[in-house]
Write an enzyme that holds these catalytic residues in place. Sequence first.
Site, PDB file in Angstrom:
ATOM      1  N   ARG A 199      45.209  18.788  55.452  1.00  0.00           N
ATOM      2  CA  ARG A 199      43.999  19.517  55.854  1.00  0.00           C
ATOM      3  C   ARG A 199      42.960  18.533  56.404  1.00  0.00           C
ATOM      4  NH1 ARG A 199      40.800  17.378  52.890  1.00  0.00           N
ATOM      5  NH2 ARG A 199      39.093  18.487  53.870  1.00  0.00           N
ATOM      6  N   GLY A 200      41.835  19.123  56.870  1.00  0.00           N
ATOM      7  CA  GLY A 200      40.797  18.307  57.497  1.00  0.00           C
ATOM      8  C   GLY A 200      41.045  18.317  58.995  1.00  0.00           C
ATOM      9  N   ALA A 201      39.995  18.608  59.767  1.00  0.00           N
ATOM     10  CA  ALA A 201      40.181  18.829  61.203  1.00  0.00           C
ATOM     11  C   ALA A 201      40.923  17.689  61.920  1.00  0.00           C
ATOM     12  CB  ALA A 201      38.822  19.113  61.853  1.00  0.00           C
ATOM     13  N   ARG A 204      46.459  27.015  62.191  1.00  0.00           N
ATOM     14  CA  ARG A 204      45.110  27.310  61.673  1.00  0.00           C
ATOM     15  C   ARG A 204      44.202  27.518  62.880  1.00  0.00           C
ATOM     16  NH1 ARG A 204      42.606  23.943  56.853  1.00  0.00           N
ATOM     17  NH2 ARG A 204      41.456  25.889  56.532  1.00  0.00           N
ATOM     18  N   GLN A 233      37.570  21.604  47.628  1.00  0.00           N
ATOM     19  CA  GLN A 233      37.800  20.314  48.298  1.00  0.00           C
ATOM     20  C   GLN A 233      36.793  19.266  47.836  1.00  0.00           C
ATOM     21  OE1 GLN A 233      37.871  23.279  49.802  1.00  0.00           O
ATOM     22  NE2 GLN A 233      39.260  23.322  51.554  1.00  0.00           N
ATOM     23  N   ASP A 262      34.471  21.238  62.032  1.00  0.00           N
ATOM     24  CA  ASP A 262      35.810  21.638  62.483  1.00  0.00           C
ATOM     25  C   ASP A 262      35.840  22.019  63.957  1.00  0.00           C
ATOM     26  OD1 ASP A 262      35.779  22.152  59.429  1.00  0.00           O
ATOM     27  OD2 ASP A 262      37.889  22.051  60.024  1.00  0.00           O
ATOM     28  N   ASN A 308      32.002  24.611  60.135  1.00  0.00           N
ATOM     29  CA  ASN A 308      32.479  23.727  59.064  1.00  0.00           C
ATOM     30  C   ASN A 308      32.784  24.609  57.849  1.00  0.00           C
ATOM     31  OD1 ASN A 308      33.109  21.074  58.044  1.00  0.00           O
ATOM     32  ND2 ASN A 308      31.291  21.221  56.757  1.00  0.00           N
ATOM     33  N   LYS A 309      33.271  23.996  56.812  1.00  0.00           N
ATOM     34  CA  LYS A 309      33.647  24.718  55.596  1.00  0.00           C
ATOM     35  C   LYS A 309      32.560  25.700  55.172  1.00  0.00           C
ATOM     36  CE  LYS A 309      36.744  24.513  53.889  1.00  0.00           C
ATOM     37  NZ  LYS A 309      37.807  25.478  54.267  1.00  0.00           N
TER      38      LYS A 309
HETATM   39  O1  MRU Z   1      39.871  23.968  55.147  1.00  0.00           O
HETATM   40  P1  MRU Z   1      39.752  22.475  55.244  1.00  0.00           P
HETATM   41  O2  MRU Z   1      39.795  21.790  53.930  1.00  0.00           O
HETATM   42  O3  MRU Z   1      40.711  21.894  56.247  1.00  0.00           O
HETATM   43  O4  MRU Z   1      38.279  22.272  55.840  1.00  0.00           O
HETATM   44  C1  MRU Z   1      37.862  20.962  56.163  1.00  0.00           C
HETATM   45  C2  MRU Z   1      36.429  20.881  56.536  1.00  0.00           C
HETATM   46  O5  MRU Z   1      35.738  21.858  56.634  1.00  0.00           O
HETATM   47  C3  MRU Z   1      35.901  19.500  56.857  1.00  0.00           C
HETATM   48  O6  MRU Z   1      34.531  19.426  56.597  1.00  0.00           O
HETATM   49  C4  MRU Z   1      36.143  19.213  58.352  1.00  0.00           C
HETATM   50  O7  MRU Z   1      37.458  19.453  58.695  1.00  0.00           O
HETATM   51  C5  MRU Z   1      35.787  17.830  58.713  1.00  0.00           C
HETATM   52  S1  MRU Z   1      36.968  16.638  58.105  1.00  0.00           S
HETATM   53  C6  MRU Z   1      36.540  15.133  58.760  1.00  0.00           C
END
Ligand code: MRU
Length: 343
Positions: free
Chosen positions: A49-51, A86, A187, A228, A238-239
Site C-alpha cells: 500500500r501507499g501511493a 485501486r 495505518q 494519493d 489522501n487517507k
Molecule cells: O490506503 P492506503 O494505506 O494505501 O493509503 C495511503 C495514504 O493515504 C498515504 O497517505 C498516501 O498514499 C501517501 S504515501 C507516501
Amino acid sequence: MRKFESLALRFDGEKIWVLDQMLLPQKKIWLDATSPEKMIEYIRALKVRGAPLIGIAAAFCLARLAESGETEAEYRKAAESLRASRPTAVNLMNAVDKLTAFRPGQMNVRDIVELAERFFREDQKLCENIAKYGAELVLDGDGIITHCNTGGLATAGVGTAMGIIRRAHEEKKKIHVYIDETRPLLQGGRLTAWEMAELAIPHTLICDSAAAILMREKRITKVIVGCDRIALNGDFANKVGTYGLAVLARHHGIAFYVAGPYTTIDLHCESGADIPIEERAADEVRGVCGAFGEVVWAPRATPVFNPAFDVTPAALVSAWILDKGVYTTEDIKRGGLIECTQS
Ligand code: MRU
C-alpha cells in the site's frame, strides 16, 4: 531485472516479495507477489500500500512478466488489471501508462525493465528531495500531526510526510509527532507508530478524534500529510480524515502542509471533484481484522459508509511540499504543478 530492496518491497533476482502490511507490526511476513494475480490481490487487500509503492510494485510485476516472455496481449491484459486494482492513488495509473506507452507490436523487454528499475531508484531520490525541502519548514519545538502512513513502508525511500519528519529529527530539531491512528485500517496506529519507534522519533499515538484538543492546547503547531492524487488546482486526495484535519488546522490557525512526488500529480484532473474515491468493505468499519484476529462490534447488518480517501481543497493548504521545492498557492495558481511534472 536487477535486485532491489526497500522496507516493504523486494526483488531477489527471481521473485517479487511484499511485506504484508496488514499484519504489521505484530508479524513480519513476506509474500510472493510475482504473479499479476497475486500482486492485484495484495494491492486490493492493502498488503502492499501507499501511493508511490503500489505504482512501483505494479511496475516490477509487469517488468517480470515481460522478462518471462509473455505475449504483448497478455502483458497488456495484466497491465489493465493492475491499473484498475485501486482507483484513487494515481501513481499506479501513471506507472502502468508509462509501461504500456509503446506502439502495438513494439514491445521491448529491455525498455520495460529499465523503466521499472528507474521508478524504484527515482522514488528514493524524490523522497530525499521532499525530505530536504520540507525539513526546512520544521522548527525546533514543533508539534507535528500526521495521518496514515507515508514512510518507508509506503515508498521505495524515506517517505514523503514521514521523510520530512525523519530529516528534521536527523537535523536534531526537537520535535514531537502526534500520530492519528487512522481508522478504519489503522495505518497510523500500526505502521507509522512502528516506523517512528524504529527511528526513535518522539511520538504519541492518538485517536483521530483527539486532534482538535491538541490543536486548541497548541501542542500541535503543524500538520504534514501525504497524498494519493493531486489535481491541477492543488486539491488533493489522501487517507480519509485528512480533510477534517485541514478544517481543524484552519480553525486553529495552524499551518497545513501536503507532501508528495510529481508522480502523484494527475495532469488529467482539473480539480478534486474529478478524483475517484475508493469505497471499501463495510466490515472494515463494523470491526477490525488483522494479525490481532477479527473483532466485530457493530451489528452485522449495520449500514456503513467507508470511503478510503477524502479530498482536501487547495484553499486549506498552506503549501505543497514537492520534490522540486515548496509550492505556494500562487505557484499552484500559475500552473506550478504542470511545471513540476516536467523534468
Ligand atoms: O490506503 P492506503 O494505506 O494505501 O493509503 C495511503 C495514504 O493515504 C498515504 O497517505 C498516501 O498514499 C501517501 S504515501 C507516501
